[in-house]
Structures are given as C-alpha cells and as structure tokens.
Design an enzyme around this catalytic site. Sequence first.
Site, PDB file in Angstrom:
ATOM      1  N   TYR A 119     -12.951  -4.779  14.452  1.00  0.00           N
ATOM      2  CA  TYR A 119     -11.765  -5.893  13.487  1.00  0.00           C
ATOM      3  C   TYR A 119     -12.576  -7.175  13.743  1.00  0.00           C
ATOM      4  CZ  TYR A 119      -7.508  -8.599  12.901  1.00  0.00           C
ATOM      5  OH  TYR A 119      -6.757  -9.069  13.300  1.00  0.00           O
TER       6      TYR A 119
ATOM      7  N   LYS B 259     -13.569  -9.686  10.579  1.00  0.00           N
ATOM      8  CA  LYS B 259     -12.952 -10.704  10.481  1.00  0.00           C
ATOM      9  C   LYS B 259     -13.794 -11.915  10.349  1.00  0.00           C
ATOM     10  CE  LYS B 259      -8.658  -9.706  10.048  1.00  0.00           C
ATOM     11  NZ  LYS B 259      -7.508 -10.062   8.522  1.00  0.00           N
TER      12      LYS B 259
ATOM     13  N   ASP C  94      -3.845  -0.767  -3.228  1.00  0.00           N
ATOM     14  CA  ASP C  94      -4.961  -0.478  -2.055  1.00  0.00           C
ATOM     15  C   ASP C  94      -6.321  -0.736  -2.292  1.00  0.00           C
ATOM     16  OD1 ASP C  94      -6.284   0.038   0.122  1.00  0.00           O
ATOM     17  OD2 ASP C  94      -5.949   2.671  -0.405  1.00  0.00           O
ATOM     18  N   VAL C  95      -6.654  -2.064  -1.629  1.00  0.00           N
ATOM     19  CA  VAL C  95      -8.263  -2.869  -1.544  1.00  0.00           C
ATOM     20  C   VAL C  95      -9.170  -1.902  -1.311  1.00  0.00           C
ATOM     21  CG1 VAL C  95      -6.530  -4.997  -1.059  1.00  0.00           C
ATOM     22  CG2 VAL C  95      -7.855  -3.835   1.208  1.00  0.00           C
TER      23      VAL C  95
ATOM     24  N   GLY D  59      -5.078  -6.119   6.222  1.00  0.00           N
ATOM     25  CA  GLY D  59      -5.875  -5.920   7.554  1.00  0.00           C
ATOM     26  C   GLY D  59      -5.681  -4.442   8.177  1.00  0.00           C
TER      27      GLY D  59
ATOM     28  N   ARG E 129       0.990  -1.195  -0.053  1.00  0.00           N
ATOM     29  CA  ARG E 129      -0.408  -0.136   0.130  1.00  0.00           C
ATOM     30  C   ARG E 129       1.064   1.374   0.052  1.00  0.00           C
ATOM     31  NH1 ARG E 129      -4.889   1.252   4.175  1.00  0.00           N
ATOM     32  NH2 ARG E 129      -5.856   2.949   2.871  1.00  0.00           N
TER      33      ARG E 129
END
Length: 214
Positions: free
Chosen positions: A120, A124, A28-29, A57, A14
């Site tokens: 988070y 996940k 960059d997701v 993440g 990134r």
Amino acid sequence: MLARQGHRVAVTYRNEPPALDLMAVHCDVDNMETVDAGFAAVERELGPVEIVVVNAGVTRDQLLLRMSEQDFASVVDTNLTGAFRVAKRAAKPMLKARWGRLIFISSAVALRGEHGQANYAASKAGLVGFARSLTRELGSRNITANVVSPGYTETDMTAKLTAEQREHMRSQIPLGRAAQPEEIAAAVAFLASDQAGYISGAVLPVDGGAGMGH
C-alpha cells in the site's frame, strides 16, 4: 462538496452504486476498457471531464515475509496503475481544452511507512512521482496535477480495523483524532478551484500532523 459548489459531478463505483443524488457510473480502474467506457458515459451526459479525483484504493495488509506476490501486485495495480489508466484517459481532452485538474488521493503512509503495508505504501508513494511527472508534461497547457495525502480518516475501509489498530493510529496523530471525510474533501475542492491554479506537483497533507516533515 464539489456538487454543492456548483460543479456537475459524476461518481464511479465498482460493485454497488453509491447512495448519492449524483450521476453514478460503473468503473473498475483495473481495466482500461471500463475506464474508457466510464469517461464516455460521463462525457455524453455531462460534457467534457475537467476535474478528476483519483480516489480508488484497496489494501491487502501483510508482513513482507508473508505477503504473496499477488497481494503486492493487486494493490499496486489498483492504486497506482489504476491512477495511470484514469489520468491517461483524462489527459487528452484536457490538453485540447487547455485546462484541467488531476487530483490524486495518496496517504500519510506513503512517505512515513507502516508495518504490514509495504504494498500500500509503495503504491501510494508512487502517486507523488506520477503527479510530479505529469506536472512537467502537462503544465504548459494549464493542467495541474496534485496529491492529497490523508492520514487516518473515518471511512468504510478504516471501519474494518480493530479497536486496537484504530487506537494505535490515533496515538500517532498530534491532533489526537481521525479526520472526517469532509476535511479531505475540502482540500480536494481547493485544489480543484481557480484559486489553486498556480499549485501543481504539490503534496497536501491532511493528517492531523502525523506525517510532519515527510
């Protein structure tokens, strides 16, 4: 590890390219255009992408009543929606090839929960339902979708934790230590292999026993 096993490997970054002797591609997701451009670059250089490890993440830890909507949304966008963007771009060529491996990196926190990590943990945990849905959609084309669920692992991200936080996490692990990145990589390499071709929709914990039964 995958490169040592003979795979042609590209890694994404990134901000700064990693110090690895591998093809590095900016991606960059959080942005579908950069995801598409990243895939296109790899396809031009190395050929079709057959194995994808979704490992991006971020964390923005905060107790619920202090957590801003932006703190929640940004973590979900990177960790979960980012996985959607990558998997969607990966799936079409895999369908044509009738072969593929999608491997999502989740967390022991996903099903166990943790103070200050509602965002988070939710992001996940979402990867589990996502991978299992993809298994049902794509399985007939010999594409597997699995989840690796690491526990506390010695990485750049966990290095930012305080000594007290690290000790608290170690105290909850039956094996009494953090994982090494290579131990997570071994699980990924197995799920990417031909030997794991009949495993899909699975959650593979690599957490020293911290999340037993979850």
